[in-house]
Write a protein that holds these residues in place. Structure first.
Motif, mmCIF file in Angstrom:
data_model
loop_
_atom_site.group_PDB
_atom_site.id
_atom_site.type_symbol
_atom_site.label_atom_id
_atom_site.label_comp_id
_atom_site.label_asym_id
_atom_site.label_seq_id
_atom_site.Cartn_x
_atom_site.Cartn_y
_atom_site.Cartn_z
ATOM 1 N N GLY A 26 0.816 -1.209 0.000
ATOM 2 C CA GLY A 26 0.000 0.000 0.000
ATOM 3 C C GLY A 26 0.849 1.258 0.000
ATOM 4 N N MET A 27 1.930 1.233 0.758
ATOM 5 C CA MET A 27 2.859 2.366 0.768
ATOM 6 C C MET A 27 3.412 2.577 -0.640
ATOM 7 S SD MET A 27 4.886 1.485 4.318
ATOM 8 C CE MET A 27 6.101 2.762 4.178
ATOM 9 N N PHE A 28 3.831 1.501 -1.279
ATOM 10 C CA PHE A 28 4.405 1.591 -2.614
ATOM 11 C C PHE A 28 3.386 2.121 -3.626
ATOM 12 C CE2 PHE A 28 5.045 -0.162 -6.843
ATOM 13 C CZ PHE A 28 6.309 0.362 -7.140
ATOM 14 N N VAL A 29 2.186 1.556 -3.626
ATOM 15 C CA VAL A 29 1.158 1.977 -4.596
ATOM 16 C C VAL A 29 0.808 3.449 -4.380
ATOM 17 C CG1 VAL A 29 -1.231 1.652 -5.361
ATOM 18 C CG2 VAL A 29 0.211 -0.341 -4.922
ATOM 19 N N GLY A 30 0.654 3.857 -3.128
ATOM 20 C CA GLY A 30 0.327 5.251 -2.841
ATOM 21 C C GLY A 30 1.418 6.208 -3.291
ATOM 22 N N CYS A 31 2.658 5.887 -2.975
ATOM 23 C CA CYS A 31 3.787 6.741 -3.382
ATOM 24 C C CYS A 31 3.936 6.763 -4.898
ATOM 25 C CB CYS A 31 5.082 6.266 -2.728
ATOM 26 S SG CYS A 31 5.130 6.475 -0.937
ATOM 27 N N PHE A 32 3.900 5.592 -5.512
ATOM 28 C CA PHE A 32 4.069 5.488 -6.962
ATOM 29 C C PHE A 32 3.000 6.286 -7.701
ATOM 30 C CE2 PHE A 32 2.674 3.398 -10.882
ATOM 31 C CZ PHE A 32 3.826 3.519 -11.650
ATOM 32 N N THR A 33 1.745 6.117 -7.298
ATOM 33 C CA THR A 33 0.646 6.800 -7.984
ATOM 34 C C THR A 33 0.757 8.308 -7.828
ATOM 35 O OG1 THR A 33 -0.742 4.879 -7.504
ATOM 36 C CG2 THR A 33 -1.857 6.854 -8.249
ATOM 37 N N SER A 34 1.123 8.761 -6.637
ATOM 38 C CA SER A 34 1.259 10.205 -6.410
ATOM 39 C C SER A 34 2.357 10.804 -7.277
ATOM 40 C CB SER A 34 1.570 10.477 -4.940
ATOM 41 O OG SER A 34 0.521 10.011 -4.136
ATOM 42 N N ILE A 35 3.461 10.128 -7.358
ATOM 43 C CA ILE A 35 4.581 10.609 -8.178
ATOM 44 C C ILE A 35 4.199 10.578 -9.660
ATOM 45 C CG2 ILE A 35 6.934 10.036 -8.927
ATOM 46 C CD1 ILE A 35 7.387 9.145 -5.934
ATOM 47 N N LEU A 36 3.545 9.495 -10.079
ATOM 48 C CA LEU A 36 3.100 9.374 -11.471
ATOM 49 C C LEU A 36 2.176 10.535 -11.853
ATOM 50 C CD1 LEU A 36 2.854 7.546 -14.084
ATOM 51 C CD2 LEU A 36 0.785 6.628 -12.988
ATOM 52 N N VAL A 37 1.183 10.799 -11.026
ATOM 53 C CA VAL A 37 0.233 11.875 -11.338
ATOM 54 C C VAL A 37 0.928 13.228 -11.287
ATOM 55 C CG1 VAL A 37 -1.828 13.093 -10.512
ATOM 56 C CG2 VAL A 37 -1.825 10.582 -10.659
ATOM 57 N N HIS A 38 1.709 13.464 -10.251
ATOM 58 C CA HIS A 38 2.327 14.788 -10.073
ATOM 59 C C HIS A 38 3.271 15.143 -11.225
ATOM 60 C CE1 HIS A 38 3.455 18.302 -7.718
ATOM 61 N NE2 HIS A 38 4.700 18.088 -8.098
ATOM 62 N N PHE A 39 4.064 14.185 -11.661
ATOM 63 C CA PHE A 39 5.082 14.487 -12.665
ATOM 64 C C PHE A 39 4.683 14.182 -14.111
ATOM 65 C CE2 PHE A 39 7.629 14.169 -8.761
ATOM 66 C CZ PHE A 39 8.202 15.428 -8.797
ATOM 67 N N TYR A 40 3.648 13.334 -14.302
ATOM 68 C CA TYR A 40 3.323 12.925 -15.665
ATOM 69 C C TYR A 40 1.862 13.116 -16.073
ATOM 70 C CZ TYR A 40 7.909 10.837 -15.294
ATOM 71 O OH TYR A 40 9.245 10.658 -15.100
ATOM 72 N N LEU A 41 0.938 13.128 -15.132
ATOM 73 C CA LEU A 41 -0.479 13.165 -15.490
ATOM 74 C C LEU A 41 -1.230 14.387 -14.970
ATOM 75 C CD1 LEU A 41 -1.375 9.406 -14.786
ATOM 76 C CD2 LEU A 41 -0.796 10.466 -16.982
ATOM 77 N N LEU A 42 -0.523 15.327 -14.392
ATOM 78 C CA LEU A 42 -1.176 16.459 -13.737
ATOM 79 C C LEU A 42 -2.008 17.285 -14.705
ATOM 80 C CD1 LEU A 42 -1.530 17.530 -10.952
ATOM 81 C CD2 LEU A 42 0.491 18.939 -11.248
ATOM 82 N N GLU A 43 -1.477 17.575 -15.867
ATOM 83 C CA GLU A 43 -2.224 18.365 -16.854
ATOM 84 C C GLU A 43 -3.488 17.620 -17.288
ATOM 85 O OE1 GLU A 43 -2.987 21.817 -18.561
ATOM 86 O OE2 GLU A 43 -1.162 21.452 -17.412
ATOM 87 N N PHE A 44 -3.380 16.311 -17.441
ATOM 88 C CA PHE A 44 -4.529 15.482 -17.794
ATOM 89 C C PHE A 44 -5.617 15.571 -16.720
ATOM 90 C CE2 PHE A 44 -6.583 11.234 -17.669
ATOM 91 C CZ PHE A 44 -7.216 11.271 -18.893
ATOM 92 N N VAL A 45 -5.231 15.492 -15.454
ATOM 93 C CA VAL A 45 -6.185 15.591 -14.340
ATOM 94 C C VAL A 45 -6.867 16.949 -14.355
ATOM 95 C CG1 VAL A 45 -6.391 15.681 -11.808
ATOM 96 C CG2 VAL A 45 -5.022 13.886 -12.887
ATOM 97 N N TYR A 46 -6.088 18.008 -14.537
ATOM 98 C CA TYR A 46 -6.665 19.358 -14.591
ATOM 99 C C TYR A 46 -7.633 19.505 -15.753
ATOM 100 C CZ TYR A 46 -3.079 20.901 -11.235
ATOM 101 O OH TYR A 46 -2.276 21.064 -10.135
ATOM 102 N N ASN A 47 -7.302 18.924 -16.899
ATOM 103 C CA ASN A 47 -8.177 18.995 -18.078
ATOM 104 C C ASN A 47 -9.509 18.287 -17.821
ATOM 105 O OD1 ASN A 47 -6.323 20.505 -19.520
ATOM 106 N ND2 ASN A 47 -5.465 18.735 -20.571
ATOM 107 N N ILE A 48 -9.451 17.147 -17.150
ATOM 108 C CA ILE A 48 -10.692 16.425 -16.821
ATOM 109 C C ILE A 48 -11.535 17.263 -15.865
ATOM 110 C CG2 ILE A 48 -11.638 14.427 -15.595
ATOM 111 C CD1 ILE A 48 -9.386 12.747 -16.770
ATOM 112 N N ALA A 49 -10.902 17.827 -14.848
ATOM 113 C CA ALA A 49 -11.619 18.679 -13.897
ATOM 114 C C ALA A 49 -12.278 19.843 -14.606
ATOM 115 C CB ALA A 49 -10.673 19.167 -12.810
#
Length: 185
Positions: free
Chosen positions: A156-179
């Motif tokens: 759980g620690m790994f999945v949480g850290c990995f997902t946060s880093i993935l979104v922050h550095f690679y998917l952030l613009e995508f998340v903002y666009n969906i919002a």
């Protein structure tokens, strides 16, 4: 390798669930575990988005994306791996009357707490120590309450850290666009 992981799980779950058992910790851990639950996570996201400044609001959207992706990963792994919870297998555990119907691996509460901690730490670094202490306590509480093995918490620690880093550095613009497309931004 499997034997080493089992010994690791057995040693730590015995230490945390049985040997550390204390009436004050019973109260603290049963409350702390909720900081990784769906109600707290959802309320945090809603509060950040609705009443936060523009920077905090954007962090709320980021956190919404991180939690959505990380929980999809968690529930997919739970269904694929179908690991029974420790209280269904180990007889001497303190269970605190908890009876969950889903599987154990990985810990969803720990995933959520580390997702929140990493996202907050990446956006507000001065809060890093505080949010990581809280996330660690949530993870330990899951073992203390007998609902997860230590390897569930580590995953759980790994999945949480990995997902946060993935979104922050690679998917952030995508998340903002969906919002923005949903009229939330």
């Amino acid at each position: 390798m499997k034997d080493k992981l089992k010994k690791f799980d057995d040693f730590l779950i015995n230490l945390i669930n049985t040997k550390m058992s204390h009436k004050y910790l019973d109260t603290i851990m049963s409350r702390a575990t909720n900081l990784g639950g769906v109600i707290f996570s959802s309320l945090l996201v809603i509060i950040l988005i609705l009443i936060g400044s523009s920077h905090i609001k954007l962090m709320g959207f980021e956190l919404l994306g991180v939690l959505a992706i990380s929980q999809i990963i968690v529930h997919t792994l739970k269904m694929l791996l179908s690991r029974e919870r420790p209280y269904n297998i180990i007889e001497h555990l303190n269970t605190f009357g908890i009876d969950l119907k889903d599987y154990s691996f990985p810990s969803g509460h720990t995933t959520a707490s580390f997702s929140m901690a990493v996202t907050i730490a990446l956006n507000i670094p001065r809060l890093s120590i505080l949010v990581f202490i809280i996330a660690i306590v949530v993870g330990v509480s899951r073992i203390y309450l007998g609902v997860h093995y230590p390897t569930d918490v580590a995953a759980g620690m790994f999945v949480g850290c990995f997902t946060s880093i993935l979104v922050h550095f690679y998917l952030l613009e995508f998340v903002y666009n969906i919002a923005e497309a949903l009229g939330l931004k």
